[in-house]
Design an enzyme around this catalytic site. Structure first.
Site, PDB file in Angstrom:
ATOM      1  N   GLU A  46      -2.229  11.997   9.090  1.00  0.00           N
ATOM      2  CA  GLU A  46      -2.161  12.926   7.963  1.00  0.00           C
ATOM      3  C   GLU A  46      -3.467  12.985   7.179  1.00  0.00           C
ATOM      4  O   GLU A  46      -4.175  11.990   7.049  1.00  0.00           O
ATOM      5  CB  GLU A  46      -1.062  12.493   6.991  1.00  0.00           C
ATOM      6  CG  GLU A  46       0.325  12.467   7.562  1.00  0.00           C
ATOM      7  CD  GLU A  46       1.327  11.901   6.567  1.00  0.00           C
ATOM      8  OE1 GLU A  46       0.956  11.672   5.402  1.00  0.00           O
ATOM      9  OE2 GLU A  46       2.478  11.684   6.953  1.00  0.00           O
ATOM     10  N   CYS A  51      -8.043  13.512   0.945  1.00  0.00           N
ATOM     11  CA  CYS A  51      -7.484  12.171   1.081  1.00  0.00           C
ATOM     12  C   CYS A  51      -7.356  11.875   2.577  1.00  0.00           C
ATOM     13  O   CYS A  51      -6.571  12.519   3.277  1.00  0.00           O
ATOM     14  CB  CYS A  51      -6.138  12.093   0.377  1.00  0.00           C
ATOM     15  SG  CYS A  51      -5.397  10.447   0.413  1.00  0.00           S
ATOM     16  N   CYS A  66       0.377   1.410   9.397  1.00  0.00           N
ATOM     17  CA  CYS A  66      -0.275   0.434   8.518  1.00  0.00           C
ATOM     18  C   CYS A  66       0.406  -0.922   8.668  1.00  0.00           C
ATOM     19  O   CYS A  66       1.621  -1.000   8.884  1.00  0.00           O
ATOM     20  CB  CYS A  66      -0.189   0.906   7.068  1.00  0.00           C
ATOM     21  SG  CYS A  66      -1.104  -0.134   5.899  1.00  0.00           S
ATOM     22  N   CYS A 112       3.498  -2.514   2.145  1.00  0.00           N
ATOM     23  CA  CYS A 112       3.715  -2.384   0.703  1.00  0.00           C
ATOM     24  C   CYS A 112       5.088  -1.752   0.434  1.00  0.00           C
ATOM     25  O   CYS A 112       5.512  -0.830   1.143  1.00  0.00           O
ATOM     26  CB  CYS A 112       2.616  -1.538   0.075  1.00  0.00           C
ATOM     27  SG  CYS A 112       0.972  -2.274   0.271  1.00  0.00           S
ATOM     28  N   CYS A 156       5.406   2.233  -0.002  1.00  0.00           N
ATOM     29  CA  CYS A 156       4.627   3.127   0.868  1.00  0.00           C
ATOM     30  C   CYS A 156       5.370   3.460   2.162  1.00  0.00           C
ATOM     31  O   CYS A 156       5.932   2.581   2.822  1.00  0.00           O
ATOM     32  CB  CYS A 156       3.284   2.482   1.197  1.00  0.00           C
ATOM     33  SG  CYS A 156       2.179   3.548   2.144  1.00  0.00           S
ATOM     34  N   CYS A 162       1.812   9.137   1.168  1.00  0.00           N
ATOM     35  CA  CYS A 162       1.253   8.698   2.443  1.00  0.00           C
ATOM     36  C   CYS A 162       2.354   8.415   3.464  1.00  0.00           C
ATOM     37  O   CYS A 162       3.279   7.666   3.199  1.00  0.00           O
ATOM     38  CB  CYS A 162       0.438   7.424   2.235  1.00  0.00           C
ATOM     39  SG  CYS A 162      -1.050   7.669   1.263  1.00  0.00           S
TER      40      CYS A 162
END
Length: 347
Positions: A92, A105, A112, A116, A119, A336
């Site tokens: 993205e 961005c 990832c 977190c 997220c 995200c």
């Protein structure tokens, strides 16, 4: 034989490539100008190259751009692209409209590892690092899209999917291309790198002495709460993290931005604001309060507006430089990882 991706080549490597084709080295500069400044995405658009060379390039190389899987546009002007990578993975990129110009961005990883709490990027798991060329392709395609509308890309934020410092080598190679006067030719003063707090890599980044803006995902005023929100805190807790950020400020002369997502009843009490102010007292820094982009799968709620205001005002009363980020793209799943996750769910 695989074709050469021109975005993967350094200036000297591109010169050598053209010499291997029996062409003068200056062809490298011409092609870089087309790719990075003039908005060409095919060799046929590079009209100052001989036709024979353009045909030769089409046989032996690719410009390195990505295909668009889908695009969404928000009522507030935010745009979100889902790009397909050569191996079939997707990534993205978000275009953010600000009064001072457009910002992109950019993602640095597919998925990832950081995990977190707030997220969506890591929900499907980590897949792989992006190459410097794949990171740059996002930038150039956004820049070209804006250019066609008479708009200009003013800044970059490495705040998309992934942890940039977990992909250190490719991120640094990308930033070298950003600052290269023969490539993107953008000052790193207009680039912000956001990290969850990988202390050794922050210290390594500081040694470069670049005027790169550093944003650190803090999101808590003490280790107990940050452990719940960000697993990385168990390896790099607040004390060494803040020390590394101080080192970065001294080495670069740049203030550090501490990002703080306000999550209802978790990290948004007045006592947290007072604790945060005490933690940051005397440091060259800025706090960016971020309204949570709610993700259904995560079950978290954003703090009410009056809570956000009270948190901000408490920090200001304590002498902390603080702003509240304007919420953008809420109607197009701009947090995200959300668009990619929706796409994966449809496949």
């Amino acid at each position: 034989m695989d074709k050469v991706n021109l975005l993967e080549l350094s200036t000297s490597e591109l010169q050598e490539f053209f010499q291997s084709l029996g062409q003068p080295a200056f062809r490298a500069k011409q092609v870089m100008d087309w790719l990075y400044q003039q908005g060409a995405q095919t060799f046929n658009e590079m009209t100052n190259l001989p036709k024979g060379l353009r045909e030769q390039l089409a046989q032996k190389a690719v410009p390195g751009f990505l295909s668009v899987v889908t695009e969404q546009v928000s009522e507030d002007g935010t745009e979100k692209y889902l790009f397909a990578l050569p191996d079939g993975q997707t990534v993205e990129t978000v275009v953010l409209p600000y009064d001072i110009g457009f910002s992109a961005c950019i993602s640095t990883q597919v998925g990832c590892k950081m995990g977190c709490l707030f997220c969506a990027s890591g929900l499907p798991g980590f897949v792989r690092n992006l190459t410097a060329a794949e990171i740059m392709a996002q930038v150039l395609q956004v820049k070209n899209a804006l250019r066609k509308r008479g708009k200009e890309l003013k800044s970059l934020v490495l705040m998309g999917s992934g942890e940039p410092l977990d992909n250190f080598r490719e991120t640094i190679a990308f930033l070298e291309a950003v600052r290269d006067p023969q490539k993107l030719a953008m000052s790193l003063r207009h680039v912000t790198l956001s990290t969850s707090g990988l202390v050794p890599k922050i210290e390594e980044l500081a040694k470069l002495g670049w005027p790169l803006n550093l944003a650190v995902s803090l999101h808590a005023s003490n280790n107990r709460v940050r452990d719940k929100i960000m697993p990385v805190n168990k390896t790099y807790p607040l004390e060494p993290l803040l020390s590394a950020c101080d080192t970065y400020s001294r080495a670069t002369g740049r203030r550090v931005t501490y990002e703080y997502i306000l999550i209802d009843r978790l990290n948004d009490k007045t006592e947290h604001a007072k604790e945060l102010a005490s933690l940051l007292k005397g440091r060259l820094c800025h706090v960016n309060l971020i309204p949570l982009n709610a993700v259904d799968e995560l079950g978290l709620k954003p703090s009410p507006q009056n809570t956000v205001k009270q948190f901000r005002d408490t920090l200001r009363q304590k002498g902390v430089n603080v702003t509240v980020r304007r919420k953008l793209g809420a109607d197009i799943a701009a947090a995200c990882g959300q668009l990619r996750n929706e796409y994966l769910g449809e496949c």
